[in-house]
Motif scaffolding. Sequence first.
Motif, PDB file in Angstrom:
ATOM      1  N   ASN A 278     -60.878 -59.172   9.842  1.00 11.63           N
ATOM      2  CA  ASN A 278     -59.625 -59.033  10.582  1.00 11.63           C
ATOM      3  C   ASN A 278     -59.495 -57.696  11.301  1.00 11.63           C
ATOM      4  N   PHE A 279     -60.355 -56.744  10.954  1.00 11.49           N
ATOM      5  CA  PHE A 279     -60.269 -55.436  11.604  1.00 11.49           C
ATOM      6  C   PHE A 279     -60.714 -55.485  13.068  1.00 11.49           C
ATOM      7  N   ILE A 280     -61.314 -56.590  13.513  1.00 12.37           N
ATOM      8  CA  ILE A 280     -61.550 -56.791  14.946  1.00 12.37           C
ATOM      9  C   ILE A 280     -60.838 -58.062  15.421  1.00 12.37           C
ATOM     10  N   LYS A 281     -59.738 -58.382  14.754  1.00 11.05           N
ATOM     11  CA  LYS A 281     -58.901 -59.489  15.205  1.00 11.05           C
ATOM     12  C   LYS A 281     -57.958 -58.982  16.285  1.00 11.05           C
ATOM     13  N   TRP A 282     -58.203 -59.432  17.509  1.00 11.67           N
ATOM     14  CA  TRP A 282     -57.351 -59.066  18.640  1.00 11.67           C
ATOM     15  C   TRP A 282     -56.910 -60.330  19.363  1.00 11.67           C
ATOM     16  N   ASN A 283     -55.853 -60.208  20.147  1.00 11.62           N
ATOM     17  CA  ASN A 283     -55.477 -61.230  21.117  1.00 11.62           C
ATOM     18  C   ASN A 283     -55.535 -60.600  22.515  1.00 11.62           C
ATOM     19  N   PRO A 284     -56.328 -61.162  23.425  1.00 12.51           N
ATOM     20  CA  PRO A 284     -57.269 -62.267  23.270  1.00 12.51           C
ATOM     21  C   PRO A 284     -58.405 -61.895  22.311  1.00 12.51           C
ATOM     22  N   ALA A 285     -59.018 -62.921  21.770  1.00  9.02           N
ATOM     23  CA  ALA A 285     -60.044 -62.726  20.751  1.00  9.02           C
ATOM     24  C   ALA A 285     -61.328 -62.152  21.334  1.00  9.02           C
ATOM     25  N   VAL A 286     -62.025 -61.361  20.515  1.00  9.52           N
ATOM     26  CA  VAL A 286     -63.423 -61.028  20.789  1.00  9.52           C
ATOM     27  C   VAL A 286     -64.212 -62.336  20.746  1.00  9.52           C
ATOM     28  N   LYS A 287     -65.025 -62.569  21.770  1.00  9.92           N
ATOM     29  CA  LYS A 287     -65.714 -63.853  21.879  1.00  9.92           C
ATOM     30  C   LYS A 287     -67.222 -63.666  21.785  1.00  9.92           C
ATOM     31  N   THR A 288     -68.007 -64.382  22.558  1.00  9.30           N
ATOM     32  CA  THR A 288     -69.457 -64.400  22.355  1.00  9.30           C
ATOM     33  C   THR A 288     -70.138 -63.187  22.964  1.00  9.30           C
ATOM     34  N   ALA A 289     -71.388 -62.984  22.590  1.00 12.32           N
ATOM     35  CA  ALA A 289     -72.185 -61.912  23.200  1.00 12.32           C
ATOM     36  C   ALA A 289     -72.347 -62.149  24.700  1.00 12.32           C
ATOM     37  N   ALA A 308     -59.714 -49.944  29.563  1.00  8.26           N
ATOM     38  CA  ALA A 308     -58.614 -49.440  28.735  1.00  8.26           C
ATOM     39  C   ALA A 308     -58.906 -49.779  27.274  1.00  8.26           C
ATOM     40  N   THR A 309     -57.887 -49.682  26.417  1.00  4.66           N
ATOM     41  CA  THR A 309     -58.136 -49.911  24.987  1.00  4.66           C
ATOM     42  C   THR A 309     -57.331 -51.048  24.372  1.00  4.66           C
ATOM     43  N   ASP A 310     -56.093 -51.281  24.818  1.00  4.02           N
ATOM     44  CA  ASP A 310     -55.167 -52.153  24.079  1.00  4.02           C
ATOM     45  C   ASP A 310     -55.019 -51.646  22.643  1.00  4.02           C
ATOM     46  N   HIS A 311     -54.996 -50.320  22.507  1.00  2.00           N
ATOM     47  CA  HIS A 311     -54.781 -49.670  21.213  1.00  2.00           C
ATOM     48  C   HIS A 311     -53.521 -50.243  20.572  1.00  2.00           C
ATOM     49  N   ALA A 312     -53.667 -50.853  19.389  1.00  3.15           N
ATOM     50  CA  ALA A 312     -52.539 -51.565  18.780  1.00  3.15           C
ATOM     51  C   ALA A 312     -52.646 -51.520  17.262  1.00  3.15           C
ATOM     52  N   PRO A 313     -52.229 -50.419  16.643  1.00  2.20           N
ATOM     53  CA  PRO A 313     -52.431 -50.253  15.203  1.00  2.20           C
ATOM     54  C   PRO A 313     -51.573 -51.181  14.345  1.00  2.20           C
ATOM     55  N   HIS A 314     -52.152 -51.576  13.212  1.00  3.58           N
ATOM     56  CA  HIS A 314     -51.445 -52.195  12.097  1.00  3.58           C
ATOM     57  C   HIS A 314     -51.931 -51.499  10.827  1.00  3.58           C
ATOM     58  N   THR A 315     -51.170 -51.621   9.755  1.00  2.78           N
ATOM     59  CA  THR A 315     -51.574 -50.976   8.512  1.00  2.78           C
ATOM     60  C   THR A 315     -52.771 -51.699   7.889  1.00  2.78           C
ATOM     61  N   ILE A 316     -53.459 -51.008   7.021  1.00  3.35           N
ATOM     62  CA  ILE A 316     -54.574 -51.619   6.291  1.00  3.35           C
ATOM     63  C   ILE A 316     -54.073 -52.807   5.469  1.00  3.35           C
ATOM     64  N   TRP A 404     -57.110 -46.021   9.857  1.00  4.92           N
ATOM     65  CA  TRP A 404     -58.397 -46.717   9.867  1.00  4.92           C
ATOM     66  C   TRP A 404     -58.856 -46.890  11.303  1.00  4.92           C
ATOM     67  N   SER A 405     -60.115 -47.276  11.461  1.00  9.94           N
ATOM     68  CA  SER A 405     -60.690 -47.528  12.785  1.00  9.94           C
ATOM     69  C   SER A 405     -61.790 -48.574  12.649  1.00  9.94           C
ATOM     70  N   PRO A 406     -61.935 -49.460  13.644  1.00  8.50           N
ATOM     71  CA  PRO A 406     -63.068 -50.389  13.604  1.00  8.50           C
ATOM     72  C   PRO A 406     -64.404 -49.672  13.753  1.00  8.50           C
ATOM     73  N   PHE A 407     -64.345 -48.386  14.141  1.00 11.51           N
ATOM     74  CA  PHE A 407     -65.568 -47.593  14.272  1.00 11.51           C
ATOM     75  C   PHE A 407     -65.846 -46.724  13.047  1.00 11.51           C
ATOM     76  N   GLU A 408     -65.101 -46.930  11.975  1.00 11.34           N
ATOM     77  CA  GLU A 408     -65.297 -46.110  10.782  1.00 11.34           C
ATOM     78  C   GLU A 408     -66.741 -46.189  10.296  1.00 11.34           C
ATOM     79  N   ASP A 409     -67.308 -45.015   9.988  1.00 11.99           N
ATOM     80  CA  ASP A 409     -68.694 -44.810   9.537  1.00 11.99           C
ATOM     81  C   ASP A 409     -69.715 -44.880  10.673  1.00 11.99           C
ATOM     82  N   HIS A 410     -69.256 -45.146  11.900  1.00 16.03           N
ATOM     83  CA  HIS A 410     -70.182 -45.121  13.034  1.00 16.03           C
ATOM     84  C   HIS A 410     -70.384 -43.677  13.480  1.00 16.03           C
ATOM     85  N   THR A 411     -71.608 -43.320  13.790  1.00 20.40           N
ATOM     86  CA  THR A 411     -71.910 -41.997  14.344  1.00 20.40           C
ATOM     87  C   THR A 411     -72.109 -42.118  15.847  1.00 20.40           C
ATOM     88  N   PHE A 412     -71.161 -41.557  16.589  1.00 17.93           N
ATOM     89  CA  PHE A 412     -71.296 -41.509  18.042  1.00 17.93           C
ATOM     90  C   PHE A 412     -72.275 -40.410  18.421  1.00 17.93           C
TER      91      PHE A 412
END
Length: 445
Positions: A278-289, A308-316, A404-412
């Motif tokens: 659910n941490f990458i649950k967005w509307n519209p949905a992430v779809k295929t590669a 852009a981002t559509d930055h839209a936080p919700h709690t854990i 939280w972030s969907p990028f948590e533990d990712h090294t940019f």
Amino acid sequence: MSTILIKSAQIVNEGKITTSDVYISNGRIEMIAAEINHPADREINAEGLHLLPGLIDDQVHFREPGLTHKADIWHESRAAVAGGTTSFMEMPNTVPNTLTQSLLQDKYDIASQNALANYSFFMGAANDNLEEVLKTNPRDVCGVKVFMGSSTGNMLVDNERALEQIFANSPTLVATHCEDEATIQENLAIYKEKYGEAGLTIDMHPLIRSAEACYISSSKAVELAKKNNTRLHILHISTAKEIGLFRNDIPLAEKLITAEACIHHMWFSDVDYKTKGNFIKWNPAVKTADDRDAIVKAVLDGHIDVIATDHAPHTIAEKTQAYSVAPSGGPLVQHALQALLDMYHEGKITLEQIVQKSAHNTAICFQIEERGFIREGYWADLVLVDLNKPYTVTKSNILSKCGWSPFEDHTFKSSIEHTIVSGQLAYSKGSLIEYGSGRRLLFNR
């Protein structure tokens, strides 16, 4: 206001990379030259760094007022500035929904006290508030937002006459969330009948909120815009099928219909639901590669105009509920530029294209006054990045209130070193300068 001298920066601007000094005074870029020796209150040695216009994010949800357990303007604007985003445009599905001019002004009043980044707020459209929509001032309001599909806040505009009137009479740009509600509800009914509500899972999300639902709604918006000569901007394109609705054969400034892509639709695909849930649950949905890759290509070839981002936080706690009740959306504004820079390192996009799509084009699309470019006389909204300094996202360095972030533990591969907002240093080497440097955006309309 203090003066700032930036020395020996690699400036990425208007399709070129050049080495120059930049002198900032009274909030604006006073001089760009090979060598500047003016005395300044602060001097930044930018040798080895790249200087970009600050990102302009045309779609964020900062949740204030009414939903401040998730996010607020103070926290999210700090996250934005730490990520190199110097201006944001915020959406009306707060509580109460921003459906009157008085409620819209309330948000501007909050931002004038708390925003570290420059700001504007969309006026919300509903089935029954045309009179309020028509009062919107195009000079100092970024646009009118129409939800042509229900999302967080349930501001669905589904009355045909209301849609027609908004598209025909809006005094400013109309930005749309496009998903066909009837199609979504039909799909949902099929999956509920087959699996029961308790049996619904996150991998079904892009099938319920399907590509067809997106296309039906986007094509309807385009049809309405063409009929009424509306200045239309369709947000968060998530499918390959929608790309054909947009043109890339005329200059951006001449387009009446434009489109936006978001970081998550350029980065994730449906295979990531297995690990991200659910941490990458967005509307519209992430779809295929295939959809993801087509969106990236459309950004590069000009069918899609801005990023852009559509930055839209919700709690854990909210996001860890069962799929059927977990809300859609997630925090992205702090790491948007770093994600794009990773894509640069992978050879998917150039630095010049990042700047074009996340700063220049947003300024052109919305006719923003004196921002979005590194030009003498323009406001100094700037970000200095180190392309070769790794940065790992951890709970301790996430600034969004949700934690939280969907990028948590990712090294940019790259880091944000300094961010300047309206001529004031707002972020420097991991530290925020805590005063309200953000200003209200103005528009040449």
